[in-house]
Design a protein around this motif. Structure first.
Motif, short mmCIF file in Angstrom:
data_model
loop_
_atom_site.label_atom_id
_atom_site.label_comp_id
_atom_site.label_asym_id
_atom_site.label_seq_id
_atom_site.Cartn_x
_atom_site.Cartn_y
_atom_site.Cartn_z
N LYS A 1 58.44 12.55 23.52
CA LYS A 1 59.68 11.57 23.73
C LYS A 1 59.21 10.24 23.24
O LYS A 1 58.01 9.77 23.28
N PRO A 2 60.05 9.58 22.73
CA PRO A 2 59.77 7.94 22.20
C PRO A 2 59.73 7.15 23.05
O PRO A 2 60.45 6.34 23.60
N ASN A 3 58.40 6.81 23.73
CA ASN A 3 58.22 5.77 24.70
C ASN A 3 59.34 5.73 25.76
O ASN A 3 59.67 4.73 26.13
N PRO A 4 59.26 6.71 26.63
CA PRO A 4 60.70 6.95 27.50
C PRO A 4 60.22 5.83 28.95
O PRO A 4 59.37 5.86 29.41
N ALA A 5 61.45 5.05 29.40
CA ALA A 5 61.45 4.38 30.43
C ALA A 5 62.00 5.00 31.31
O ALA A 5 62.19 6.33 31.26
N GLU A 6 62.25 4.33 32.90
CA GLU A 6 62.69 5.25 33.81
C GLU A 6 63.99 5.88 33.84
O GLU A 6 64.27 6.88 34.41
N GLU B 1 53.18 8.64 25.22
CA GLU B 1 53.19 7.32 25.39
C GLU B 1 54.58 7.00 26.00
O GLU B 1 55.66 7.60 25.82
N PHE B 2 54.35 6.29 27.25
CA PHE B 2 55.38 6.10 28.14
C PHE B 2 55.59 4.50 28.43
O PHE B 2 54.53 3.75 28.54
N ASP B 3 56.54 4.05 28.82
CA ASP B 3 56.99 2.72 28.92
C ASP B 3 56.60 2.36 30.70
O ASP B 3 57.17 3.20 31.32
N ALA B 4 55.77 1.48 30.68
CA ALA B 4 55.52 1.29 32.03
C ALA B 4 55.60 -0.34 32.49
O ALA B 4 55.28 -0.82 33.24
N THR B 5 56.87 -0.64 31.51
CA THR B 5 57.20 -2.54 31.93
C THR B 5 57.69 -2.55 33.40
O THR B 5 57.32 -3.69 33.81
#
Length: 331
Positions: free
Chosen positions: A118-123, A289-293
């Motif tokens: 998946k393209p860098n998924p956020a929550e 790759e996942f979004d951890a912002t």
């Protein structure tokens, strides 16, 4: 603060107990697990998250519950065990908490709820789990969502970590690091796929941050240590830490999958659990790759960089002499 952990005899739970035990005036911890604890057996009670009676008794007086108990390996059989433990255990835990007047829970879910590539998924990315582990974790989250609708005063914090590594862990990252350090590593694919990781020292520090600071509402956090390395960069970093040249032979993806299917057949014939499978080859070649912002902009400061976590793990496992053989198996 009285903290009841469920399933803390394993890798992450042991490190979390170790961190919180450094603050005895602040936290009073207990552990409920099917297995005894290697390091914290004096505060461990044998119990099953699927047992309502045992959870009712074990959560008495708790201010916060941390739910780590889960079936997580790729090869659990029968597959109903994923749902009995990961979903049924959630339902049992919530009922026990309500009975005991505890209104705060921190739940360890997983980025497996997003699925692969998946393209860098956020929550807020749609859930699309591809295996029973991910599906059961997502169903457990849905139980929490419904619970919060009828219990809006509760504080529910969900952590979705990527693959967690660290000292004493025996999972996919350790196997990868061992293969790379041995000089016999075979790279499947071009090595450009990114691999998100989380060092155990950082993930337990994040949980402590949640305990102390995120005390209201329903909150979901991805946890990944940034920036992500691709496989070529990871091999290079291992080479640098260990101070030796590590060749990496590249094999095409189709050939790696064929090998994985052969190991699947061998495992089925022999009844043995093997370290190589088609699922693991697929996961190895996937970009994770996942979004951890959200986590890293919450005010939390990770005590270690990702490279520092990798170096600490490599030095502990492959450089310094071991004083014991205690390890923890995971994926």
């Amino acid at each position: 603060m009285k903290i009841a952990m469920i399933g803390a005899s394993g890798f992450v739970g042991t490190r979390l107990l170790g961190l919180l035990s450094e603050y005895p005036q602040q936290y009073d911890c207990r552990n409920i697990d099917l297995l005894p604890s290697h390091f914290f057996n004096e505060i461990t009670t044998i119990g099953d998250v699927r047992s309502q009676e045992q959870m009712d008794r074990g959560l008495q007086g708790a201010d916060v519950v941390i739910l780590l108990a889960a079936q997580h390996r790729d090869d659990i059989s029968p597959v109903s065990l994923y749902y009995d433990t990961n979903v049924g255990g959630m339902e049992v835990t919530l009922k026990a908490m309500e009975k005991n007047g505890c209104k705060r829970i921190i739940f360890f879910s997983s980025v497996a709820v997003y699925g692969l590539d998946k393209p860098n998924p956020a929550e807020n990315y749609p859930a699309d789990p591809f295996n029973h582990y991910g599906k059961s974790k997502w169903q457990a989250e849905q139980v929490l969502q419904r619970w919060h609708e009828s219990h809006p005063e509760w504080n529910i914090d969900i952590v979705r970590p990527t693959v967690i590594f660290g000292e004493r862990n025996r999972g996919n990252v350790y196997n990868l690091l061992r293969q790379i350090s041995s000089g016999k590593f075979l790279m499947v694919g071009k090595g450009e796929n990114k691999k998100s990781m989380a060092y155990v020292g950082n993930i337990v520090a994040f949980v402590k941050y949640l305990i102390d600071n995120v005390t209201e509402g329903y909150n979901v956090f991805n946890y990944i240590d940034k920036p992500d390395n691709n496989m070529n960069q990871l091999v290079s970093h291992v080479s640098k830490v260990l101070g030796k040249h590590i060749p990496a032979t590249h094999f095409p993806y189709w050939l790696g999958m064929m090998g994985g299917y052969c190991f699947d057949l061998l495992a089925r014939i022999t009844g043995r659990k093997l370290t190589v499978s088609s699922v693991r080859v697929k996961k190895f070649c996937a970009t994770t790759e996942f979004d951890a912002t959200k986590a890293h902009s919450s005010g939390f400061k990770a005590p270690y960089t990702l490279d520092e976590g990798l170096a600490r793990t490599l030095e502990f496992e492959f450089v310094h002499p071991r004083t014991d053989d205690i390890t923890f198996k995971s994926e």
